[in-house]
Design an enzyme around this catalytic site. Sequence first.
Site, PDB file in Angstrom:
ATOM      1  N   ARG A 149       0.835  -1.209   0.000  1.00  0.00           N
ATOM      2  CA  ARG A 149       0.000   0.000   0.000  1.00  0.00           C
ATOM      3  C   ARG A 149       0.867   1.256   0.000  1.00  0.00           C
ATOM      4  NH1 ARG A 149      -2.642  -4.109   1.878  1.00  0.00           N
ATOM      5  NH2 ARG A 149      -4.936  -4.223   1.936  1.00  0.00           N
ATOM      6  N   ARG A 167      -5.643 -16.722 -10.088  1.00  0.00           N
ATOM      7  CA  ARG A 167      -6.374 -15.993  -9.053  1.00  0.00           C
ATOM      8  C   ARG A 167      -7.257 -14.913  -9.679  1.00  0.00           C
ATOM      9  NH1 ARG A 167      -2.278 -14.700  -4.200  1.00  0.00           N
ATOM     10  NH2 ARG A 167      -4.272 -14.210  -3.178  1.00  0.00           N
ATOM     11  N   GLN A 192      -8.710  -6.844  -1.410  1.00  0.00           N
ATOM     12  CA  GLN A 192      -7.783  -6.079  -2.247  1.00  0.00           C
ATOM     13  C   GLN A 192      -8.496  -5.352  -3.381  1.00  0.00           C
ATOM     14  OE1 GLN A 192      -4.632  -8.688  -3.500  1.00  0.00           O
ATOM     15  NE2 GLN A 192      -3.826  -8.945  -1.425  1.00  0.00           N
ATOM     16  N   SER A 198     -12.122 -10.179   4.876  1.00  0.00           N
ATOM     17  CA  SER A 198     -10.865  -9.625   5.404  1.00  0.00           C
ATOM     18  C   SER A 198     -10.951  -8.128   5.632  1.00  0.00           C
ATOM     19  CB  SER A 198      -9.701  -9.945   4.446  1.00  0.00           C
ATOM     20  OG  SER A 198      -9.556 -11.335   4.264  1.00  0.00           O
ATOM     21  N   ASP A 257      -5.498 -15.292   6.506  1.00  0.00           N
ATOM     22  CA  ASP A 257      -4.114 -15.652   6.185  1.00  0.00           C
ATOM     23  C   ASP A 257      -3.455 -16.455   7.305  1.00  0.00           C
ATOM     24  OD1 ASP A 257      -3.980 -14.657   3.644  1.00  0.00           O
ATOM     25  OD2 ASP A 257      -2.927 -12.810   4.166  1.00  0.00           O
ATOM     26  N   LYS A 311      -6.257 -18.383  -2.735  1.00  0.00           N
ATOM     27  CA  LYS A 311      -4.990 -17.706  -2.451  1.00  0.00           C
ATOM     28  C   LYS A 311      -3.914 -18.280  -3.376  1.00  0.00           C
ATOM     29  CE  LYS A 311      -6.368 -15.142   1.106  1.00  0.00           C
ATOM     30  NZ  LYS A 311      -6.184 -13.673   1.204  1.00  0.00           N
ATOM     31  N   ARG A 313       2.876 -19.763   2.874  1.00  0.00           N
ATOM     32  CA  ARG A 313       2.196 -19.914   4.172  1.00  0.00           C
ATOM     33  C   ARG A 313       2.037 -21.383   4.573  1.00  0.00           C
ATOM     34  NH1 ARG A 313       1.917 -15.103   5.779  1.00  0.00           N
ATOM     35  NH2 ARG A 313       1.206 -13.361   4.468  1.00  0.00           N
TER      36      ARG A 313
END
Length: 410
Positions: free
Chosen positions: A15, A109, A157, A182, A295, A322, A367
């Site tokens: 960002r 995605r 997003q 989120s 996440d 994801k 992750r």
Amino acid sequence: MALVEIPGSKSVTARALFLAAAADGVTTLVRPLVSDDTEGFAEGLRALGYRVERDEREWRITGRPQGPAADGARVFCRDGATTARFLPTLAAAGHGTFHFDASEQMRRRPLGPLTTALRDLGVDLEHHGAEGHHPLSVRAAGVEGGEVVLDAGLSSQYLTALLLLGPLTRTGLRIRVTDLVSAPYVEITLAMMRGFGVEVARAGNVFEVPPGGYTAARYPVEPDASTASYFFAAAALTGREVTVPGLGRDALQGDLRFVEVLERLGAKVEIGADATTVTGGTLTGGTVRMRDISDTMPTLAAIAPFASGPIRIEDVYNTRIKECDRLDACAENLRRQGIDVATGRDWIEIRPGTPEPVEIATRGDHRIVMSFAVAGLRTPGTTFDDPGCVRKTFPGFHEAFAAWAARAAD
């Protein structure tokens, strides 16, 4: 007590790079995350004609409120979702033809809700493969502004990209959101926009973004709360203690709420003014909803077998889109370890057991590696088919995690 210095937040760094590029003047980012994702974002900015200068602790970006300096560019977004979603939106504010592509993983995605909203705002945008996915082209002529309806139920997003674009439009944006996942990530965006001189008005699910641009700033990047989750979980799992400085009561990132989940399951948590400490106890079972901190779902799933009762994680459908289908990846690896797992569209339930050491199928997802590395503290012999994919967000993870484990064991 083991202190752990966590690298800068990926979400905040991405960002901040957009805001710096859009601001009038030179912005200095202090301690930004250096990883494959953020390197890709910075490389994309350079391709668009922005000046990005770097040293060991600071990045300096010369902003252009009128949009990219280049009147045409080809940008490869690598695996970065923020890069792939934010940079085409930034390019729309300029003038020229800009082509974007990404890795095969990122091509899978979805972008559709965002690119539909951009088209509704008059942006000339074309997908060259599957509709709603990379690769794509933006034939930019600035953005007038106006009102748009957005479904952000798959990714926050999409909303962040439009919010960041708003001050660069000629008349501002009014965004009505029909669904949102989120949500804490949107709060990060709004707080950071304030730091660059823009106040967004919000009434329920409607966001009013004024025109007028951003002001350059010196902006410190706080540690990554998602990355910190692995160290917090490690303390909870092993009965040890870990303190992460730089993440306290005023932290921007919602993923710090993962420690509240650990507290519910038996860990001791202290959130101070500028640090958070987790001390392990006996992990108990329970049901947790993780829609807003999804996440960190793999982190909890990987350590769940060591709890005294079943752990059920709900409302995490968006983890399926994801870097990989994380819900399915967690279930697959836990079953390979001999653990009893049940799954549904947006939930996973894990029963207690003793995981067997196996090679974890990472699916190239950072992750999955980091989460099962935590569980590996109790399952010696755990290996990974692609341990290096952690470079996406934390290239030095394995070394840092091993160093913490060694100190905590003393």
